[in-house]
Design a protein around this motif. Structure first.
Motif, PDB file in Angstrom:
ATOM      1  N   PHE A   1      -3.259   1.253  44.803  1.00 13.40           N
ATOM      2  CA  PHE A   1      -3.827   1.460  43.477  1.00 13.40           C
ATOM      3  C   PHE A   1      -3.788   2.936  43.106  1.00 13.40           C
ATOM      4  O   PHE A   1      -3.570   3.815  43.955  1.00 13.40           O
ATOM      5  CB  PHE A   1      -5.268   0.931  43.406  1.00 13.40           C
ATOM      6  CG  PHE A   1      -6.210   1.556  44.392  1.00 13.40           C
ATOM      7  CD1 PHE A   1      -6.933   2.691  44.089  1.00 13.40           C
ATOM      8  CD2 PHE A   1      -6.382   1.005  45.656  1.00 13.40           C
ATOM      9  CE1 PHE A   1      -7.799   3.269  44.996  1.00 13.40           C
ATOM     10  CE2 PHE A   1      -7.246   1.561  46.579  1.00 13.40           C
ATOM     11  CZ  PHE A   1      -7.960   2.703  46.246  1.00 13.40           C
TER      12      PHE A   1
ATOM     13  N   ASP B   1      -5.971   5.713  40.449  1.00 17.32           N
ATOM     14  CA  ASP B   1      -7.118   5.983  39.574  1.00 17.32           C
ATOM     15  C   ASP B   1      -6.774   7.139  38.638  1.00 17.32           C
ATOM     16  O   ASP B   1      -6.301   8.188  39.083  1.00 17.32           O
ATOM     17  CB  ASP B   1      -8.371   6.332  40.393  1.00 17.32           C
ATOM     18  CG  ASP B   1      -8.917   5.132  41.155  1.00 17.32           C
ATOM     19  OD1 ASP B   1      -8.634   4.001  40.745  1.00 17.32           O
ATOM     20  OD2 ASP B   1      -9.619   5.337  42.160  1.00 17.32           O
TER      21      ASP B   1
ATOM     22  N   GLN C   1      -8.105   2.216  36.429  1.00 16.05           N
ATOM     23  CA  GLN C   1      -7.551   1.903  37.753  1.00 16.05           C
ATOM     24  C   GLN C   1      -6.426   0.889  37.606  1.00 16.05           C
ATOM     25  O   GLN C   1      -6.600  -0.190  37.053  1.00 16.05           O
ATOM     26  CB  GLN C   1      -8.623   1.333  38.680  1.00 16.05           C
ATOM     27  CG  GLN C   1      -8.115   1.090  40.099  1.00 16.05           C
ATOM     28  CD  GLN C   1      -9.205   0.603  41.034  1.00 16.05           C
ATOM     29  OE1 GLN C   1      -9.491  -0.580  41.102  1.00 16.05           O
ATOM     30  NE2 GLN C   1      -9.817   1.539  41.766  1.00 16.05           N
TER      31      GLN C   1
ATOM     32  N   GLN D   1      -3.906  -1.440  39.656  1.00 19.01           N
ATOM     33  CA  GLN D   1      -3.794  -2.085  40.967  1.00 19.01           C
ATOM     34  C   GLN D   1      -2.442  -2.775  41.096  1.00 19.01           C
ATOM     35  O   GLN D   1      -2.011  -3.487  40.195  1.00 19.01           O
ATOM     36  CB  GLN D   1      -4.918  -3.105  41.161  1.00 19.01           C
ATOM     37  CG  GLN D   1      -6.309  -2.521  41.043  1.00 19.01           C
ATOM     38  CD  GLN D   1      -7.391  -3.586  41.109  1.00 19.01           C
ATOM     39  OE1 GLN D   1      -7.131  -4.739  41.481  1.00 19.01           O
ATOM     40  NE2 GLN D   1      -8.607  -3.220  40.750  1.00 19.01           N
TER      41      GLN D   1
ATOM     42  N   GLY E   1      -6.589  10.381  43.219  1.00 15.36           N
ATOM     43  CA  GLY E   1      -6.637   9.021  42.703  1.00 15.36           C
ATOM     44  C   GLY E   1      -5.484   8.160  43.167  1.00 15.36           C
ATOM     45  O   GLY E   1      -5.268   7.082  42.618  1.00 15.36           O
TER      46      GLY E   1
END
Length: 553
Positions: free
Chosen positions: A258, A260, A276, A278, A337
């Motif tokens: 993932f 962010d 986010q 995924q 992230g």
């Protein structure tokens, strides 16, 4: 049928959409689930009427389509996408727009009313200004979220790359073997490769882009001694052999990664949201898809207007909308992230990061006793890095640099990644790897992480203290036809263990000379599943649409 015969309603005001402060986009099914559990499904009419191009402008211009420009009457691909709440009839439209001398953007409409747009950076001399920001290491704007008046409300940034030249002097004051090193120096040359005066054809020139740090290194020297005392000779050590027992888990296949994206306020640069993205792998799922395209995108903001605009970002990242690729394809997340990839392997070239992970620098250790990374921990550089917070460390190894020329290295040392079960094992491996290193760079650590699955599992026999729980049906997970519990291999080994090294190093180093597999066993569910742990790992996955606005406790 009754729901289809509803009376007309008025458009919803943008200020009255707090449910859009949290959303979850399911990419394959093309629907949004909002914070209040409203569902907006993809809308395409059962029958789509068509008309020539000029007749759409005005019915009286139909003759122009017939006699003047019949070639313009061909149907084009739709450049917009609609999602609608089938219960209330409220609708959101995302329209991709490309104009000459303008960056691509996505316009957002709520119940037919224009509320704003999302676009990449648009400013005079953009490449030149971006080059200056990269050279100084300042945040660089990637996307801007604007209201209907064009005022920027929020932004998504990336880290600046920095300059192409990096130099540093170090004072390790460290004894390695028979030599005491006082001072070292390091230098790195990594320019960006670009054409002179690039961007002139699209009216956005840049002249000195080569001064920005690139991806390929021209030349580098790390931690070369400037002042040392003694002779660079290897120190002697004492070893002894003993039988032992080695335990390692069977192979795991990771199916998630993932990214962010922090959403910052345009004026204060404070966080006002989070997006986010995924990705899910195909193996061993029966459903296959493009695992390099986001499977689910979740967002959370402080208000409904930002949430609706952020949903346009999610749409532009995943759907082409009449183009060859998504409008915002290639959006890069910051290192803090970016999660490990499907393989789970992460490399670390900098010793201070490993010391920070284990608390060897005098601070609090980021790695818990159960080998879960309990706090923010980024491996890599400010441009290309990996965040491992919430992940479980399963394997670790290292490779120490030796003499190298033309990409060929010799006289280096290495230890292949092996399974670890305690933090003490990890500390010993890191200490042994760094004991002959005088600076911050020279040893590459190879680690493998696994993300604990925090979804609720089926209750099985032995999981419930009170009451009887039946065994699972044998046909639920037949051999070779279902999921299995985590298993581990138990081996008998002959180990060579170093007990001391001249002059005063007593960290044990273990080398497995030979191994003999004995048997396998199922890992205790209290160790295999996070729901059984005394201290659950940090939650890093947004499973559903957030129920509260961003920042609310």
């Amino acid at each position: 049928l009754r729901a289809m015969a509803k009376t007309a309603w008025g458009p919803k005001p943008v200020e009255g959409t707090p449910e859009w402060s949290g959303f979850s986009l399911n990419v394959p099914s093309i629907n949004f689930v909002l914070s209040n559990n409203d569902v907006y499904d993809y809308k395409l009419p059962y029958s789509v009427p068509s008309a020539p191009r000029c007749a759409r402008i005005h019915p009286m211009l139909f003759c122009c389509d017939v006699y003047c420009c019949p070639c313009l009457s061909k149907a084009d691909k739709l450049t917009f996408m609609d999602v609608v709440d089938q219960h209330t009839g409220h609708q959101v439209r995302y329209r991709a727009k490309k104009k000459c001398c303008f960056v691509p953007r996505i316009l957002t409409f709520l119940d037919g009313q224009y509320i704003g747009y999302v676009a990449r950076t648009m400013r005079c001399f953009n490449r030149c200004l971006t080059c200056c920001e990269d050279f100084r290491g300042k945040p660089v704007l990637q996307l801007g979220l604007h209201d209907k008046d064009g005022t920027q409300l929020a932004r998504i940034d990336r880290n600046g790359k920095g300059g192409c030249l990096w130099c540093k002097c170090g004072f390790p004051m460290k004894c390695t073997g028979c030599c005491f090193t006082c001072c070292t120096w390091s230098c790195l040359m990594r320019p960006s490769f670009s054409m002179p005066l690039a961007g002139c054809l699209d009216c956005d020139p840049v002249c000195c882009e080569c001064c920005v740090r690139g991806d390929r290194t021209c030349c580098s020297v790390f931690d070369q001694p400037c002042c040392c005392i003694g002779l660079p000779l290897a120190a002697c050590s004492c070893w002894w052999c003993t039988p032992g027992c080695e335990i390692k888990h069977f192979e795991n296949v990771s199916t998630i990664k993932f990214q962010d994206f922090d959403v910052l306020d345009a004026k204060s640069k404070e966080p006002v949201g989070l997006l986010q993205s995924q990705f899910r792998g195909n193996y061993p799922s029966m459903y296959t898809h493009n695992q390099d395209i986001a499977f689910k995108v979740n967002g959370n903001t402080t208000n409904g207007l930002l949430g609706t605009l952020l949903s346009a970002v999610a749409t532009g990242m995943t759907y082409p909308m009449g183009d060859a690729e998504p409008t915002f394809a290639g959006l890069k997340a910051q290192p803090q992230g970016t999660s490990p990839g499907y393989s789970g392997f992460v490399e670390c070239d900098w010793a201070p990061q490993m010391k920070q992970l284990l608390g060897l620098d005098g601070g609090k250790a980021k790695l818990r006793d159960d080998l879960i990374v309990g706090d923010d921990m980024v491996f890599g550089t400010r441009v290309n890095g990996t965040q491992v917070k919430g992940w479980l460390l399963t394997e670790i190894g290292w490779n120490a640099d030796g003499l190298g020329c033309c990409g060929i290295s010799c006289l280096g040392k290495q230890k292949k990644p092996r399974c670890v079960s305690t933090r003490k094992e990890v500390e010993d491996i890191v200490k042994v790897a760094l004991e002959d290193q005088v600076g911050d760079k020279g040893t590459t650590f190879i680690m493998r992480f696994r993300l604990p699955d925090q979804e609720k599992q089926i209750i099985k026999k032995g999981d419930n203290t009170f009451g009887d729980v039946n065994l699972l049906d044998s046909k639920f997970n037949p051999p070779g036809g279902g999921f299995i519990d985590q298993m581990e291999e138990v081996d008998c080994t002959i180990n060579c263990i170093r007990c001391c090294k001249f002059p005063c190093k007593f960290t044990h180093d273990k080398i497995i000379c030979c191994r003999c597999p004995c048997y396998a066993r199922v890992v205790n569910s209290a160790k295999a599943h996070p729901s059984k742990w005394e201290e659950p790992p940090p939650v890093v996955i947004m499973v559903n649409a957030p129920k509260k606005a961003f920042g609310e406790p």
